[in-house]
Motif scaffolding. Structure first.
Motif, PDB file in Angstrom:
ATOM      1  N   GLY A   1       0.778  -1.365  -0.129  1.00 25.71           N
ATOM      2  CA  GLY A   1      -0.331   0.331   0.176  1.00 25.71           C
ATOM      3  C   GLY A   1       0.728   1.497  -0.413  1.00 25.71           C
ATOM      4  O   GLY A   1      -0.128   2.084  -0.229  1.00 25.71           O
TER       5      GLY A   1
ATOM      6  N   ALA B   1       0.545   7.826  -2.181  1.00 25.80           N
ATOM      7  CA  ALA B   1      -0.182   6.351  -2.521  1.00 25.80           C
ATOM      8  C   ALA B   1       1.165   5.310  -3.462  1.00 25.80           C
ATOM      9  O   ALA B   1      -0.279   5.848  -4.704  1.00 25.80           O
ATOM     10  N   THR B   2       1.431   4.792  -3.479  1.00 34.42           N
ATOM     11  CA  THR B   2       2.430   4.222  -3.890  1.00 34.42           C
ATOM     12  C   THR B   2       2.968   2.574  -4.013  1.00 34.42           C
ATOM     13  O   THR B   2       3.915   2.158  -4.625  1.00 34.42           O
ATOM     14  N   GLY B   3       1.412   2.444  -3.424  1.00 38.00           N
ATOM     15  CA  GLY B   3       1.583   0.964  -4.102  1.00 38.00           C
ATOM     16  C   GLY B   3       1.191   0.068  -4.946  1.00 38.00           C
ATOM     17  O   GLY B   3       1.596   0.615  -5.865  1.00 38.00           O
TER      18      GLY B   3
ATOM     19  N   ALA C   1      -0.301  -1.222  -6.612  1.00 38.33           N
ATOM     20  CA  ALA C   1      -1.593  -1.801  -7.331  1.00 38.33           C
ATOM     21  C   ALA C   1      -1.932  -3.294  -8.506  1.00 38.33           C
ATOM     22  O   ALA C   1      -0.629  -2.669  -8.805  1.00 38.33           O
TER      23      ALA C   1
ATOM     24  N   TYR D   1      -5.302   1.171  -6.739  1.00 39.44           N
ATOM     25  CA  TYR D   1      -4.696   1.562  -5.225  1.00 39.44           C
ATOM     26  C   TYR D   1      -5.793   1.483  -4.446  1.00 39.44           C
ATOM     27  O   TYR D   1      -4.851   0.388  -3.744  1.00 39.44           O
TER      28      TYR D   1
ATOM     29  N   ALA E   1      -4.693  -3.043  -3.042  1.00 37.84           N
ATOM     30  CA  ALA E   1      -3.493  -2.636  -2.435  1.00 37.84           C
ATOM     31  C   ALA E   1      -3.628  -2.443  -0.944  1.00 37.84           C
ATOM     32  O   ALA E   1      -3.423  -2.650  -0.119  1.00 37.84           O
ATOM     33  N   PHE E   2      -4.795  -1.014  -1.141  1.00 39.17           N
ATOM     34  CA  PHE E   2      -4.523  -0.784   0.785  1.00 39.17           C
ATOM     35  C   PHE E   2      -5.632  -1.395   1.091  1.00 39.17           C
ATOM     36  O   PHE E   2      -4.963  -2.153   2.117  1.00 39.17           O
TER      37      PHE E   2
END
Length: 532
Positions: free
Chosen positions: A63, A223-225, A227, A232, A235-236
């Protein structure tokens, strides 16, 4: 004796519950735990040093820095659950709390399956806690990387790291099993020391890392997970596994209520205290790690987690010293989870609800502890590790599965509790009573229905999220269907086996819940009252 305790009726002397009381529990477990030791049991199970260090890298890898926001969301949901548990702990302070509460709210059939799922989930949680040693010990000394040697990859997602984690985990289980066998006083002393070290370690870590910032707190908006197909948001949700894994086990104080002084007063407070302190401390620890990491993009934070941050930013000596605090926390966490699981098995066995119950329901006259159940949990956890010795996803898959099972078991309590409240919708309250000091029992009052409803909705959502067949959690091979669906398959198999035993033994007719006496009554007075 099932739902009758929640309906109006004659009240036994010294008890807050109602209904017939055909059998009463005899005090076999020794009351050797005070308020701090009770808190320590719950706090050690949560163990933010163990669990945050264990899965920080996974959460960040999935995430990005914004995975931080999964923490307050899960904390808020679990606080609702803890408030419900606090009410029940005040009214039924008894070992095997989840099983007992569910049985008294919804009947022994629902209670048995809730307890069955809880036992399996606890055994898997012991295994998941034990392998957290791999996230810490090789960082203290490379000699702990036994498989492949000191130069092998210690990452938990690598073959050498996964195999070494199983080895270290099994060795740790031997130690915790021995401590559990020695008795509740030894267990309470060990967890109290462990919690003291953990609290000091958390404070020291947070302060040190906050004084070494590489960036500002706005980092939590990045927010650079990784995905995937779900973008995203998917992923979050996947990254929330870390928070969900950390914030369980606060009910351990309830599991040890029969070994706690003044449990009706003490246990509700320690359940809430364990979760709240863990929630605040964990949030600060995650934020401090994100601020102090020398890089968020070179892959080290996702691979090494907070252990890498410590050794990278603090150097060898201080970083390893603080990692020693984490190692103590791993030991205390594994010990607390194993103790909780042993009490759950003991509680069900003494009612004849499990195979080999005559042996599992025994308490050692010398130590005052259920020795056989402690050994069963330790051996069961070791087996869970050994069958996964070549599975690189053992950390993520085992962590997600065990927590999903605990969430299911918790739902087996909060959902029947909500039904019970709705049947008393005029007040939404549980029966009143007093604790050992004569004060009113902990109660949510008219807020009970609202809090309980939100708790159930949260648990349903998180259970679905944890069991979702994500390849990045359950199948790092990216192509083995049964690994991807292993959580649902395992839970289905567990329920099928449990149903087979339950029906074959006709347990729906054999289990009889027993009266929970007020523990503040003095032994002499209790002895006089019993013949009457």
């Amino acid at each position: 004796m099932n739902r009758s305790e929640l309906t109006p009726g004659p009240r036994p002397a010294g008890d807050v519950t109602t209904g017939p009381v055909p059998i009463g529990y005899h005090q076999e477990l020794r009351r050797g735990m005070g308020s701090f030791a009770s808190f320590a049991a719950g706090f050690s199970f949560v163990s933010i040093l163990t669990t945050v260090f264990q899965l920080f890298g996974l959460g960040f890898g999935l995430g990005g820095a914004a995975f931080f926001w999964t923490w307050p969301l899960v904390f808020a949901g679990q606080l609702l659950v803890a408030l419900c548990f606090a009410e029940l702990a005040a009214r039924w302070p008894i070992s095997g709390a989840i099983y007992q509460w569910s049985s008294r709210l919804a009947g022994t059939t629902v209670g048995w399956f809730t307890g069955w799922i809880m036992i399996i989930g606890q055994i898997l949680t012991v295994a998941a806690a034990a392998i957290a040693a791999q996230a810490v010990l090789p960082g203290i000394w490379t000699g702990f990387q036994i498989i492949g040697g000191p130069h092998a990859d210690p990452s938990v997602a690598s073959p050498t790291g996964a195999q070494n984690a199983v080895l270290l985990g099994c060795l740790l289980l031997v130690v915790t099993t021995v401590v559990n066998i020695l008795g509740i006083r030894q267990m309470a002393a060990a967890t109290s020391v462990g919690v003291t070290v953990e609290i000091v370690g958390v404070i020291a870590l947070v302060l040190v890392l906050f004084f070494l910032p590489e960036r500002g707190p706005q980092v939590v908006a990045h927010a650079t997970g990784a995905a995937g197909d779900g973008g995203y948001f998917g992923a979050f949700l996947a990254s929330s596994l870390m928070a969900a894994y950390v914030m369980v086990g606060f009910d351990s104080a309830g599991e040890l209520a029969e070994e706690t002084h003044s449990p009706r007063r003490t246990t509700p407070r320690t359940i809430l205290r364990a979760l709240i302190i863990s929630g605040v401390g964990g949030a600060l620890l995650i934020l401090a790690g994100l601020l102090a990491a020398s890089s968020l993009t070179d892959g080290n934070l996702a691979a090494g987690g907070l252990s890498w941050v410590l050794t990278d930013r603090l150097g060898g000596v201080l970083g390893r010293l603080l990692l020693c605090c984490v190692a103590v926390a791993v030991f205390a966490c594994t010990l607390a989870v194993q103790t909780s699981g042993a009490r759950m098995i003991y509680s069900m066995a003494r009612e004849g609800a499990l195979p080999f119950h005559r042996h599992l329901g025994k308490v050692s006259a010398r130590t005052g502890a259920p020795i056989i159940t402690s050994v069963v949990v330790g051996v069961g956890a070791a087996i869970a590790l050994l069958v996964n010795v070549r599975q690189s996803a053992i950390f993520t898959a085992l962590s997600s599965l065990c927590i999903a099972m605990l969430y299911l078991a918790y739902l087996g309590v909060t959902l029947p509790l909500l039904v019970a409240r709705l049947r008393r919708r005029d007040t939404g309250r549980l029966p009143d009573g007093v604790d050992e000091t004569g004060r009113p029992l902990f109660s949510l009052g008219r807020w009970g229905i609202v809090v309980n409803t939100l708790a159930v909705l949260f648990q349903v959502g998180m259970t679905v999220n944890l069991l979702w067949p994500r390849t990045e959690i359950y199948d790092l091979t990216q192509g083995t269907w049964w690994l991807q669906w292993s959580a649902l398959l395992f839970i289905g198999l567990s329920l099928a086996v449990g149903a087979g035993y339950f029906l074959a033994r006709r347990l729906h007719r054999r289990i009889e819940l027993r009266h929970v006496p007020h523990t503040h009554i003095e032994p002499i007075a209790e002895a006089v009252a019993e013949p009457a």
